[in-house]
Write an enzyme that holds these catalytic residues in place. Structure first.
Site, PDB file in Angstrom:
ATOM      1  N   CYS A 272       0.828  -1.194   0.000  1.00  0.00           N
ATOM      2  CA  CYS A 272       0.000   0.000   0.000  1.00  0.00           C
ATOM      3  C   CYS A 272       0.863   1.245   0.000  1.00  0.00           C
ATOM      4  CB  CYS A 272      -0.902   0.011   1.236  1.00  0.00           C
ATOM      5  SG  CYS A 272      -1.869  -1.500   1.460  1.00  0.00           S
TER       6      CYS A 272
ATOM      7  N   ILE B  78      -3.933  -9.758   1.087  1.00  0.00           N
ATOM      8  CA  ILE B  78      -4.440 -10.717   2.066  1.00  0.00           C
ATOM      9  C   ILE B  78      -5.736 -10.181   2.652  1.00  0.00           C
ATOM     10  CG2 ILE B  78      -3.976 -11.777   4.325  1.00  0.00           C
ATOM     11  CD1 ILE B  78      -1.005 -11.770   3.598  1.00  0.00           C
TER      12      ILE B  78
ATOM     13  N   ASN C 172       1.901  -0.204   5.393  1.00  0.00           N
ATOM     14  CA  ASN C 172       2.378  -0.582   4.067  1.00  0.00           C
ATOM     15  C   ASN C 172       3.310  -1.766   4.231  1.00  0.00           C
ATOM     16  OD1 ASN C 172       3.472  -0.687   1.437  1.00  0.00           O
ATOM     17  ND2 ASN C 172       4.986   0.889   1.903  1.00  0.00           N
TER      18      ASN C 172
ATOM     19  N   GLU D 227       3.867  -6.348   4.414  1.00  0.00           N
ATOM     20  CA  GLU D 227       3.322  -7.656   4.737  1.00  0.00           C
ATOM     21  C   GLU D 227       4.018  -8.182   5.986  1.00  0.00           C
ATOM     22  OE1 GLU D 227       0.831  -8.917   3.187  1.00  0.00           O
ATOM     23  OE2 GLU D 227       0.812  -7.778   1.308  1.00  0.00           O
TER      24      GLU D 227
END
Length: 631
Positions: free
Chosen positions: A2, A54, A75, A77
């Site tokens: 993001c 996800i 931002n 994972e």
């Protein structure tokens, strides 16, 4: 994956204009085309652009904790979010979603700023704690994800995933920092301890920042570092097995996604290793992609095809022309700051190809830095042996005189680069490595600068922070210090910046399994001979991967993406190069000796010398000035 942005008032919690944060988010819309949101409270606003990977529908941001105490924009994972979720549920935390964002909020509730040490992944995030009225900013260990921030004239601090998020704020000054220009001309990028605009900072990798209303802006806190000071003992076979285990674990943990996933495959050791472990872990053919060039000397696609066939991947390949100079303006705009790594162009092209079929792609980045895979690491180890044999009192005068007398500059073709080696041997280990890393050495930079710029620069030299970093590094040897510098400076400043901007420009998430911090820490503890041996880098990794990969992949010379900038400046970009020396934005600064610049252009176009690297640097600097609206 993001983009995030926000505003926080440091002095008093004044209202924040929501439209300003929306504009900041709009500037980085390419990072998150699947959703957007802005949240405001007295003294703070958080904005988010989402690329769904996800829990596609269940984790919108900004996200509030179940008790409403904290608000998050994130931002990246978190690869161990399922394990953390299980641990946190057992401790009494409750979850409403199936994603990793809510796990960060629960970790914050449980562990506060220490939560970052529990997170395995790549991330840059901001958490506003409504009870404490604090803003917590954090960046992952290796700096995979970026975070810029700046203190503004109204007493607020603005932050964002890219510099263009900050330049969307009307109060940000667009004044070039001349010391960042010195950094850029030395390294080809602006390192993370500085930004091209005065007053703008980058949160360093492995650092966090806790802000409070009514308190001054604090110094960032380092929450992770890597040490080369310890040496792991064990038989090569045992160390091989441990390395393979860590690589397999790193790859499999990064294959979690609710969207199509694949891998970049160049046919080199690193990407081929990642694909080997992906194929082992996957129940269906791995999707791979590569690009080749229509110039035989630049094309590696045959090796990628060979690996794709060996592991039965669903492989996409495209031949592109290296004459892609028409995209330079677009490329420069991706980076905001000047960025002179010409391999960014083919990296962007392979990201475009990958995005046609996947949303997430695994890459092989990180192994060279961690395991001693660059040619310069082999040279560093060899030069340190010479330094150990000859005292500085002898090396300095002898090699220094020979280096100064040698006629060819540092950008010359490889067979004629003895000047760099001689000058490197004249200094100590750190000075030698700094010279090997520099695109433009100090003597050439000084010839290009005008008197006005020399006065602005003062006593500062771009090498100074690197030398201090290497000399204070938790390390035992020159090779240790060189790799430490790579992980701290080169990796986040060049490699990860390149991959982040080119992948996010097409809304593709790139993951780097070989930068798993457990793998990095293991590699840093290896004896030198397990990293560099017999003129080979990545010695242990290549030995370990012989059961998976053929020798012609493991032991062929390292190549990487190549862009024919030398030919461009003798053809379609010759006019652009002359404009830099005469009428472009760069020339109007008065910071450079236009006569010397024009001499470099003329010599290059005439073919009497190869000045392409310095011309490319100056062109990308000029493009950055234009993109930033600086005159």
């Amino acid at each position: 994956m993001c983009g995030i942005a926000g505003i926080y008032h440091l002095e008093t919690p004044k209202p924040v204009d929501r439209a300003r944060v929306e504009a900041m988010c709009d500037a980085i819309a390419h990072r998150g085309p699947d959703g957007q949101g802005v949240w405001t409270a007295p003294g703070v606003a958080l904005g988010h652009r989402r690329l769904s990977i996800i829990d596609l529908a269940g984790s919108p941001q900004p996200m509030a904790s179940p008790d409403g105490r904290a608000m998050l924009v994130f931002n990246g994972e978190i690869y161990n979010y399922r394990e953390l979720r299980h641990e946190l549920k057992a401790a009494g935390e409750h979850f409403r979603t199936d994603g990793d964002s809510e796990v960060i909020l629960a970790a914050w509730r449980r562990w506060g700023p220490g939560c970052v040490t529990r997170l395995l992944g790549m991330f840059a995030f901001a958490i506003y704690d409504l009870d404490a009225r604090t803003l917590f900013l954090a960046r992952d260990r290796l700096g995979v994800k970026p975070l810029y921030y700046a203190q503004l004239s109204d007493g607020s601090l603005a932050f964002g995933s890219e510099l263009k998020a900050l330049t969307a704020h009307p109060l940000l000054r667009r004044e070039i920092d001349p010391l960042a220009v010195e950094d850029y001309l030395t390294w080809g990028y602006v390192p993370d301890d500085r930004a091209i605009l005065k007053g703008v900072c980058k949160l360093a990798a492995g650092h966090s920042l806790l802000l409070r209303h009514g308190a001054p802006l604090p110094r960032p806190v380092q929450w992770w570092d890597v040490s080369f000071a310890e040496r792991r003992k064990g038989k090569p076979a045992d160390l091989e097995a441990e390395l393979v285990h860590l690589m397999r674990q790193a790859v499999s943990s990064r294959m979690v996604a609710d969207v199509p996933l694949g891998a970049f495959l160049s046919g080199g050791v690193d990407s081929s290793s990642v694909v080997a472990f992906m194929a082992e872990a996957s129940g269906s053919p791995v999707r791979t992609c590569s690009i080749g060039f229509d110039v035989a000397g630049l094309d590696e696609s045959a090796y990628a095809t060979k690996i794709a066939r060996q592991f039965g991947t669903n492989h996409a390949s495209r031949i592109v022309s290296p004459d892609d100079f028409a995209a330079i303006d677009q490329l420069a705009g991706m980076f905001d700051e000047p960025f002179a790594d010409a391999s960014a162009l083919p990296t962007w092209r392979v990201c475009q190809l990958a995005r046609e079929s996947v949303t997430v792609a695994l890459s092989g980045d990180g192994a060279d830095e961690a395991l001693g895979g660059y040619r310069r690491h082999v040279f560093q180890a060899g030069e340190d042996k010479v330094r150990a044999l000859l005292p500085q009192s002898l090396r300095g005068p002898v090699f220094g005189a020979l280096g100064r007398a040698y006629p060819k500059a540092d950008w010359a073709p490889r067979p004629l680069r003895a000047k760099s080696t001689l000058l490197s041997l004249a200094g100590d280990s750190a000075q030698g490595y700094a010279r090997s890393m520099a695109v433009l050495p100090p003597e050439l930079r000084d010839r290009l600068y005008s008197d006005d710029f020399r006065r602005l620069r003062g006593d500062y030299r771009a090498e100074d922070p690197l030398l201090a970093l290497m000399r204070d590094a938790p390390a035992r040897s020159g090779l240790d210090r060189a790799q430490y510098a790579d992980l701290k400076v080169w990796l986040p400043g060049d490699i990860l910046t390149k991959v982040d901007r080119t992948s996010m420009s097409v809304s593709l998430e790139a993951r780097e399994p070989l930068l798993d911090h457990r793998l990095i820490e293991f590699a840093a503890s290896l004896p030198e001979r397990m990293r560099v041996q017999g003129g080979q880098g990545k010695w242990l990794m290549k030995r370990a991967m012989r059961r998976y990969l053929p020798d012609d992949v493991l032991y062929r010379p390292k190549q990487g993406f190549v862009t024919p900038i030398a030919q461009w400046f003798r053809g379609p970009l010759a006019g652009a190069a002359r404009e830099i020396a005469g009428g472009a934005a760069l020339a109007r600064t008065g910071w450079f000796d236009q006569r010397r610049l024009l001499g470099l252009v003329d010599a290059h176009v005439a073919g009497t010398s190869d000045n392409s690297r310095v011309l490319w640097q100056m062109l990308m600097l000029d493009k950055a000035f234009t993109s930033l609206g600086v005159n």
